[in-house]
Design a protein around this motif. Structure first.
Motif, PDB file in Angstrom:
ATOM      1  N   GLU D 132      16.927  50.422  -9.898  1.00  0.00           N
ATOM      2  CA  GLU D 132      15.730  49.720  -9.436  1.00  0.00           C
ATOM      3  C   GLU D 132      16.101  48.575  -8.505  1.00  0.00           C
ATOM      4  N   VAL D 136      14.453  48.394  -4.958  1.00  0.00           N
ATOM      5  CA  VAL D 136      13.548  47.315  -4.549  1.00  0.00           C
ATOM      6  C   VAL D 136      14.086  46.617  -3.306  1.00  0.00           C
ATOM      7  N   TYR D 139      13.447  48.747  -0.368  1.00  0.00           N
ATOM      8  CA  TYR D 139      12.067  48.710   0.130  1.00  0.00           C
ATOM      9  C   TYR D 139      11.885  47.512   1.042  1.00  0.00           C
ATOM     10  N   ILE D 140      12.407  46.390   0.551  1.00  0.00           N
ATOM     11  CA  ILE D 140      12.204  45.157   1.317  1.00  0.00           C
ATOM     12  C   ILE D 140      12.890  45.269   2.676  1.00  0.00           C
ATOM     13  N   VAL D 159       8.269  52.811  -1.142  1.00  0.00           N
ATOM     14  CA  VAL D 159       8.031  52.157  -2.418  1.00  0.00           C
ATOM     15  C   VAL D 159       7.217  53.075  -3.331  1.00  0.00           C
TER      16      VAL D 159
END
Lengths: 101, 675, 500, 490
Positions: D132, D136, D139-140, D159
């Motif tokens: 994760e 994450v 995604y950013i 996402v």
């Protein structure tokens, strides 16, 4: 007294619902809620298994981490939804199809 | 002398190389240099041959077979062949003919080709031809023979198409080579079969001397139900029909007249076309073991003899007549070897070389005088203008017609005599062919030299006797045509004058052809009778031919008028054969052209037919290649691309479609797993 | 310790490539000279190799290595020659300088051209010297890269198509080879790529499991090599590649690259999978005869001069397949000799096509006519090459063709008889072509053409000499390779007899 | 505890670097050039620390959450080097000009940390957490280009897709936990080896877990985010994304399957517990992945999408190694990852340079690159080397990688898989070669020589190209390294 099977049944339905939601909802926030459903299904599973294994701490811990990470992910996702709304003027995921092929 | 014998083929090769290089370099032409090299080379090898011959004369007959090995050509497990020369009476006869007649023709060419631009190239080819032909006859094994065999084919190709700027000539050369290749195909197959059959009995060899001792081992061997030796000898014979212009592969020879006339004399009359006869004579030990093949050879030979003779009547081109005459005479030679009379065959080969070379050179002299005109209908009355040519030509004609005591008489008569002993039917054919020969040859002489000149004024003005370089060879050859027969006076005649071993050639060649004489000798009385008969036939033919085409031209004309339906029969003499041939050709190619000229039809028929068949085949396979083989490749490439395009459509850009895929495929996997 | 001829021949061209790479690209003349002088030392080395070679020894010799290269995979740097590879190395060493000379007219970025050419040279040498399958494979593949660019950049109008087709086809073949190579490695005793060890292991008796499996391995290898030969039905890349490739590349393609298919089969399939080889002997013979007849018929249908020669190559390589499928000493000798001879003869043919193309800028057979009067010397050279190609006795092609036939006849009489008809067909298309282009009426359009130049002649003369010498004295080459091939053929023949 | 931390030093260095970057952002945010330098030095130190810890004994620590073993050690090198490359690639990137650079580099380092943790995780919980973390951050970073539509769209798709995939994985993990009563991979294996368990439920659990791993490595049918995200994300990050998370995904795949679901035999082969049939599943997914990747790549017109599909195909090749289930296969996958990293990063660097210089990602615009001055030639030649290497042509590194992989597959006797694999590499030639063809065979629309804004890039490109050739010829060292590294602590 609820049996393990009944918990599993519930989570399976939840999981299925989650998948149904993510594949059908056009609203980005709605899709994200579907993801939450899937995660919740997993979370409940962990708790249930932990319970029926004599309150194994590991299972409970996992479900807590799922909640935490779901929150983190949701934060990022919502930020991206906002960004999308700025660019496209909508949060309909069907509209965001410039990248394809 | 034998250690010098390799010079015989090498000298012409050097000559060819020098002149070829000279021609290639494109330097300014110095004619004397060119022909000195060329003639020097061939005369040199003639000299060496002559010395070898003299040396051989001094040896007892059983020692007259020597193999001179230069180096090993192939030395593999089963195939061993040396570059080696077998010098024996047979090859010496051939060498004498090739270098002797060759020298004469070389000299003749100096005059005949004096205006030719590609003088050096011409002599290079001529020398190269002599080299190849000498390899053919001197080689000690089948592979070297084949080298020469194809080599002479090459030179034939080059010389027929010597004036290649005319497409006709180029095509004629190509046809000659290709038809020969068909024969070579059979020859190669024969060699392979022979070699491996011998290997299987532990005697693998292609060398004549070893073959001679080994072939009897094959007498009981069969291949696909047929005796090996029969198949092998037949295959070799098919090769010979190509090279020696026999039925069915003779079609190239009349066309080959497109080459310069001395070439026709040397290659297409005196030497190359006799290679098949030589080959069978050389392999006589094998042919004698294959009686079926012998019958085929004899039959084909005589069939060709009469068939070609018949065509001789219909031709108006002086060289074409001679060409068909050559085919016919070659038929006699095959007839001879086919009945086992190898000596007679070689004898006729030799005398034919003399008189036919003389005839061709004579015709060349005529053509030279007529400014290149070859149509006899435009000649006539040349005997006063070309006295030497006329006289030599006449002598050679008499010789070929078979009048005693000219060369042709002895050789032809010996063939007929042996044939009579073996197969009287073939003898009849032979006699008829001889009669035909006499008639059409006299027709040729009559149309060319007698009567009034039918040439146009301009040509007439230019008619002149040829220079000495051309007439001297004619005289030499005419002399040989007259006296050449004396080398083979039959014992019956020799007996009359008290000369027991009068057939010099036979005793000379005996070591080569020694074998069981299985002919039943019919006795001298019969031989005399036949001799007188055939002499009568020859004389009658001559008379007939002379009369019909000079004083009594009205007879054929009246004959035509009286029997209009027989008109063509008479005009074409042996119409039966022609119908037969036309029938085949028309069935093959052109049903609507019954009356077209016979040989042209055959050429068009066979060559074009094979040509068009291969072209169609080639077209189909080219198409197949493009459409199917390549198409399959392109198809799979296209399918792959289509697959790519299809899959690309799945990537819609809609995230939910992606998730559908995940769910669907996961479910699919679960189903696949649990069903 | 002898001079490392093989490594020298393999890697010296790379040195030249580096030097060319460092030279300024506008010094085209210097680049060409460097390229030429880089290909000459390998030729000298090849002659040295020839001197050093022990003809009586049937086995491999003049080894270099084995040196460990990648010990983790038992991959070795291992080179050596026997009669088979020696002949091929000689051919390569000979053809390369000729091709450089034939490329003298290259104007489009000569630097890249010659650098790639030298890389190709190096790889070809490597293929023929390698005794380690992995090493062999690497060189084999390395050949593809420069070839792809040489066709694709310096080629004709449809060069991209041809280059990609070439690359795809050959890559397809080589990946199959890769799999078989890996199978050999894992199923051999002591896991090795060493070709000598693999051959000595007698895999048909030993570790490679299952007859069926070995047959599959053989087929995998064969397809890989057959594409290179090219054998029917894997041949369609060749005409395209030839038509589009620049002259020198056509020459190298026909003269050397096509030989690698046969070489590979003889070097790898025959010794390592002898039983499968025997099993598929008839297949090879049938493909051989199809190649011969089909190639010849296709050649006859062509209108493009180069395509015609390309198809004639297909036809001529069929002789090799036929010869080698017989397992007789004659057939095998014929095959290898035919490889060499085809190399020298076809090289001439392509060089000659190049000569006329340089002048007329087209290759349409119907578009010429009477060239023999305009360019007599050129025509003479062409006639020579044509007759050599159609197997005229006295020239080298004849010897090898006859040996292939003789060998083939022993094992496959009917097939061979059909193949022999190829001799007639070959003569037909060769002479017909000659007649159309060179004989007959002069085409006024080309009247001003200059005859063949000295440089062009220089490229041809050595080949002409070789063709004549080997036609007259083939033993010179046959003696080199006969012991090797007899030994090779014996194993197979014994197996064949045992199998029957 | 002290010993545990000794094993953890590389990670600690990364954490330290992140802290320093935070501090620097706080204190000197105007010093734009400082951040890449800090990140670069941090990564170098991490690599050094990793080198220093090479001889430590393999242990589980942090309550068995994290493992220190040869495999993890190996992956730390890979991630460190990928991070370094990523920083170089990002340097003076035209795309990232307006972005918030301090955070960018911080996020990159954090991403590296996440990958390191993923590669060393030996507990389902740790796997989930680190996966994760990587997700994450990805995604950013994907959506890092503010105001760029494709970036935001890609990030959102990413996402959502990632959320669903990790959700499925979590659900799968829960089933596995329920079946075995443990989250520790080793304990799970012991339990499965000793006790009966429902095979079908195990299979469902494995399949759902595979959703998470498969999405990380971009394997069919979890690959579909990949082309869109590659195209939308800033190119320097795409380069990292195409190598780093993929490698991390394979690390966790290897660890998960080979630790928890197999036991190893004496011959070096791994044997599937209970005959669950997951190797067949992997084999089929591998075939589907490479075929789909290659076929779709054939028709691409954007170079980043082309490389995305190519990276899918390569994931397929590597999955083949996992299906082969032997020691050679593990080694082969590790080896392949290294050479894949080198050649793919090289290809991306060329794409980045072209994109910076010409502002285009269309394949058509590569026309005649080889004819545009010496820089153009250099780029074209390097790109050619990378692409041929990706195809698997000797003597380039990619060939050796494939050689290893196919070797392992052949060794395992999976011939159909091997044949499909090699046929796929033939197909792949077609699209790689198309780019090469355009670069060399065609004439450029604009023949002016190229100039380079960042000189160091040309050195890096050359370096990677040379490395690609070097590994193709002398790969013994690398082979030895992978052999050493293919050791898991069970």
């Amino acid at each position: 007294m609820a049996t393990l099977q009944s918990y599993l049944m519930v989570t399976a339905i939840l999981f299925g619902l989650g998948l149904f939601v993510v594949t059908t909802r056009r609203n980005a926030v709605g899709v994200l809620m579907g993801v939450e459903l899937i995660l919740n299904a997993a979370s409940i599973n962990f708790v249930a298994f932990a319970h029926f294994r004599g309150n194994d701490v590991a299972g409970n811990m996992f479900s807590i981490f799922i909640i935490v990470l779901a929150a983190a992910e949701a934060a990022v996702a919502l930020a991206l939804v906002i960004s999308l709304f700025r660019q496209f003027g909508t949060i309909d995921v069907e509209e965001a199809t410039t990248l394809k092929g | 002398m034998l250690n010098m014998v390799w010079l015989v083929p090498i000298l012409p090769l050097i000559g060819a190389f020098l002149n070829g290089g000279y021609s290639f370099s494109g330097k300014k032409l110095v004619r004397p240099l060119v022909h000195t090299i060329a003639c020097g080379a061939i005369l040199g090898s003639f000299l060496v041959t002559l010395l070898t011959f003299i040396h051989f004369l001094g040896l007892p007959s059983e020692e007259r077979s020597v193999t001179v090995t230069l180096f090993s050509w192939l030395n593999l497990t089963n195939v061993k062949a040396d570059v080696a020369f077998l010098i024996d009476p047979l090859s010496l006869v051939m060498m004498m003919i090739i270098t002797g007649v060759g020298s004469v023709i070389h000299i003749y060419s100096i005059g005949y080709m004096s205006h030719e631009k590609s003088y050096a190239r011409y002599f290079a080819y001529l020398n190269l031809f002599c080299f190849a032909m000498l390899c053919l006859v001197m080689g000690s094994n089948l592979l070297i023979l084949f080298v020469g065999w194809e080599g002479v084919g090459l030179c034939s190709y080059l010389l027929i198409g010597f004036w290649f700027h005319e497409k006709k000539n180029a095509v004629a050369g190509m046809k000659a080579f290709l038809v020969n290749r068909v024969g070579d195909f059979a020859f190669i197959c024969g060699t392979m079969l022979l070699l491996w059959s011998l290997v299987s009995v532990g005697q693998g060899t292609v060398t004549y001397t070893e073959l001679k001792g080994a072939v009897h081992l094959l007498t009981n061997q069969t291949v696909m139900g047929f005796p090996v030796l029969t198949v092998v000898t037949l295959l070799f014979f098919i090769g010979a029909t190509g090279k020696s212009a026999q039925i069915p592969l003779y079609v190239w020879l009349p066309d080959a007249m497109a080459g310069p006339t001395p070439v026709s004399a040397l290659i297409h009359a005196a030497t190359m076309v006799t290679a098949g006869v030589y080959m069978i004579a050389r392999l006589n030990f094998m042919y004698s073991l294959a009686p079926d093949t012998m019958n085929v050879v004899a039959t084909v030979g005589y069939a060709t003899a009469i068939f070609a003779a018949s065509i001789g009547f219909t031709q108006n081109d002086i060289k074409k007549v001679l060409a068909y005459s050559t085919v016919s005479q070659l038929g006699f030679m095959f007839g001879a070897v086919g009945v086992g009379a190898y000596t007679a065959g070689v004898f006729h080969l030799m005398t034919h070389a003399f008189f036919k070379a003389c005839l061709f050179l004579g015709s060349g002299s005529v053509i030279h005088a007529m400014s290149g005109e070859q149509d006899m209908r435009k000649m006539g009355g040349l005997k006063d203008h070309l006295p030497i040519t006329y006289k030599t030509f006449l002598l050679a004609t008499v010789a070929i017609a078979g009048i005693f005591p000219f060369a042709g008489f002895f050789s032809k008569d010996e063939i007929l005599w042996h044939t009579f002993n073996k197969e009287p039917v073939l003898w009849c054919v032979g006699v008829l062919a001889a009669l035909g020969t006499a008639i059409y040859m006299l027709r040729l002489v009559a149309m060319t030299f007698f009567g009034a000149c039918r040439a146009d004024e301009k040509t007439k003005h230019h008619i002149h006797e040829s220079p000495a370089t051309m007439t001297i060879p004619l005289i030499i050859l005419a002399f040989l045509s007259v006296c050449g027969g004396l080398l083979g006076i039959p014992e019956a005649l020799g007996h009359l004058v008290g000369w027991e071993h009068s057939n010099l050639l036979e005793s000379w060649l005996e070591p080569v052809f020694a074998g069981p004489h299985h002919e039943v000798e019919a006795g001298h009385t019969m031989e005399y009778l036949l001799m007188i008969f055939s002499l009568g036939v020859a004389l009658g033919g001559c008379y007939l031919g002379y009369t019909l085409y000079t004083r009594r031209q009205d007879i054929p004309e009246r004959f035509v008028r009286r029997f209009p339906r027989l008109h063509r029969l008479v005009e074409n003499k042996y119409y039966v054969d022609e119908i037969y041939q036309k029938f085949i050709v028309d069935n093959l190619l052109r049903l609507n052209q019954w009356l077209a000229l016979f040989d042209q039809k055959v050429i068009d028929g066979i060559v074009n037919l094979t040509g068009s068949i291969t072209k169609v085949g080639a077209f189909i396979s080219g198409w197949f290649d493009r459409v199917f083989v390549d198409g399959l490749v392109n198809l799979s490439a296209n399918l792959t691309l289509q697959g790519g395009r299809g899959l690309r459509l799945a990537q819609t850009g809609r995230i939910q479609d992606y998730l559908y895929v995940v769910v669907a495929i996961s479910l699919l996997i679960l189903f696949w797993r649990f069903s | 310790m002898h001079f490392p001829y093989l490594s020298f021949m393999t890697f010296f061209p790379l040195v030249g490539m580096l030097i060319i790479g460092l030279m300024p690209s506008h010094r085209a003349d210097c680049i060409k000279k460097v390229a030429l002088f880089t290909t000459l030392p390998p030729l000298v080395a090849a002659i040295g190799l020839l001197m050093h070679f022990d003809k009586a020894n049937a086995g491999l010799q003049l080894f270099e290595g084995p040196y460990a290269w990648i010990p983790a995979f038992h991959i070795q740097y291992y080179m050596g020659v026997d009669g088979l590879s020696l002949v091929m190395l000689l051919l390569t060493a000979l053809v390369c300088p000729i091709c450089i000379l034939a490329s003298w007219g290259i104007e489009k970025s000569p630097k890249g051209y010659f650098a790639l050419f030298l890389l190709l040279d190096s790889a070809m040498m490597g293929v023929f010297s390698s005794l380690d399958f992995f090493l062999f494979y690497v060189f084999w593949e390395v050949m593809l890269l420069p070839m792809y660019f040489l066709i694709g950049i310096w080629g004709g109008p449809r060069r991209e198509y041809a280059a990609v087709k070439f690359f795809l086809y050959t890559l397809l073949g080589s990946v199959l080879m890769l799999l078989v190579m890996l199978a050999f490695y894992f199923y051999s005793d002591g896991n090795t790529f060493n070709l000598v060890t693999l051959a000595n292991q007698q895999t048909h008796l030993g570790p490679l499991k299952g007859e069926h499996f070995r047959h599959l391995c053989w087929l995998g290898l064969f397809i890989g090599f057959a594409i290179k030969i090219p054998a029917f039905p894997f041949h369609t890349w060749l005409p395209d590649a030839h038509v589009e490739a620049p002259t020198a590349i056509s020459v190298i393609l026909a003269a050397v690259l096509l030989k690698m298919g046969i070489y590979g089969i003889l070097r790898i399939c025959y010794p390592i999978l002898p039983d499968a080889t025997v099993h598929f002997g008839t297949l090879m013979a049938v493909i051989g005869v199809i190649n011969i007849v089909y190639g010849a018929l296709c050649a006859m249908a062509q209108k493009d001069f180069k395509k015609l020669i390309a198809y004639s190559s297909i036809s001529h390589m069929g002789f090799c397949l036929l010869g080698m499928s017989s397992f007789t000493p004659e057939g095998l000798n014929g095959t290898v000799l035919q490889m060499f001879n085809h190399g020298t003869i076809t090289a001439q043919l392509f060089l000659l096509v190049g000569v006329i193309y340089d002048r007329a800028h087209h290759r349409d057979l119907e578009g010429f006519g009477g060239m023999a009067q305009i360019m007599p010397r050129y025509s003479a050279m062409t006639a020579f090459a044509f007759f050599a190609a159609l197997g005229l006795p006295g020239l080298s092609g004849f010897v090898s063709e006859v040996l292939c036939f003789l060998g083939g006849f022993r094992s496959f009489p009917i097939i061979t008889v059909i193949s022999v008809s190829g001799v007639v067909l070959t003569a037909a298309y060769m002479l017909w072509t000659y007649q159309r282009v060179f004989l007959g009426q002069v085409n006024e359009k080309y009247k001003a053409f200059s005859d063949i130049t000295a440089r062009e002649l220089t490229t041809l003369i050595p080949l002409v000499i070789i063709v004549v010498v080997l036609g007259v004295y083939p033993s010179y080459i046959l003696d080199l390779m006969n012991p090797t091939l007899v030994a090779l053929g014996k194993t197979l023949t014994d197996l064949k007899i045992a199998g029957l | 505890m002290r010993e545990n931390l000794l094993h953890f030093i590389p990670e600690l260095v990364l954490i330290g670097t992140i802290l320093v970057l935070f501090l620097a952002a706080f204190l000197a945010s105007a010093q734009q050039r400082l951040f890449p330098q800090i990140a670069f030095v941090g990564l170098l130190m991490m690599l050094l620390a990793n080198y220093g810890s090479r001889d430590l004994p393999a242990i589980h620590f942090f309550s068995g959450m994290v493992t220190y073993d040869a495999l993890g050690h190996f992956f730390k090198y890979i991630f460190g080097l990928v991070g370094l490359m990523g920083i170089i690639f990002s340097h003076q990137s035209a795309e990232l000009e307006k972005a918030d650079l301090p955070s960018y580099y911080t996020l990159i380092i954090a991403l590296i940390l996440g990958m390191v943790l993923l590669a060393t995780a030996s507990n389902l919980l740790m796997i989930y957490l680190s996966l994760e973390m990587v997700s994450v951050l990805s995604y950013i970073l994907t959506g890092y280009l503010r105001g760029v539509r494709r970036s935001s769209e890609a990030a959102l798709k990413y996402v959502i897709y990632g959320g669903v995939a990790s959700g499925m994985m979590a659900y799968g993990f829960s089933l596995l936990y329920g079946l075995t009563g443990s989250m520790d991979l080793t304990t799970m294996a012991q339990y499965l080896g000793a006790n009966p368990a429902s095979r079908s439920l195990l299979y469902v659990g494995v399949l759902f877990s595979m959703a998470g791993f498969g999405y990380k490595v971009a394997a069919f049918p979890f690959h579909m985010w990949c082309p869109d995200v590659y195209e939308g994300a800033p190119t320097p990050f795409t380069a990292i994304l195409s190598v780093g998370p993929k490698a991390a995904g394979f690390a966790v795949l290897i660890r998960f399957f080979l630790t928890a679901l197999t036991h190893s035999s004496a011959s070096g082969d791994f044997i599937d517990f209970k005959d669950t049939g997951w190797p067949e599943m992997i084999a089929i997914l591998s075939i589907a992945t490479m075929t789909l990747g290659n076929l779709t790549a054939l028709v691409q017109s954007n170079i980043k999408r082309l490389l995305a599909y190519s990276s899918i195909a390569h994931a397929g090749y590597m999955l083949m190694g996992l299906a082969a289930l032997n020691n050679e296969a593990v080694r082969a996958v590790l080896f392949y990852l290294v050479v894949y990293a080198v050649m793919n990063l090289g290809a991306f660097l060329v794409v980045i340079i072209i994109s910076n210089r010409l502002g285009t990602e269309q394949i058509e615009d590569y026309k005649g690159l080889g004819h545009r001055g010496s820089l153009g030639l250099l780029l074209a030649v390097a790109m050619t080397i990378f692409l041929f290497s990706l195809t698997g042509v000797p003597p380039l590194a990619g060939f050796i990688g494939k050689f290893y992989l196919f070797g392992a597959v052949v060794r395992a006797g999976l011939y159909p898989l091997a044949i499909i694999g090699v046929l796929n590499s033939v197909i792949s030639l077609y699209y790689y070669v198309r780019v090469i063809k355009l670069m060399f065979f065609d004439q450029p629309a604009d023949a002016s020589p190229l100039s380079l804004p960042v000189v160091s890039h040309s050195y890096v490109v050359s370096g990677l190209a040379i490395l690609t050739v070097y590994f193709g010829l002398f790969w013994n060292g690398l082979a030895a390294l992978t052999e050493r590294s293919a050791k898991l602590l069970f």
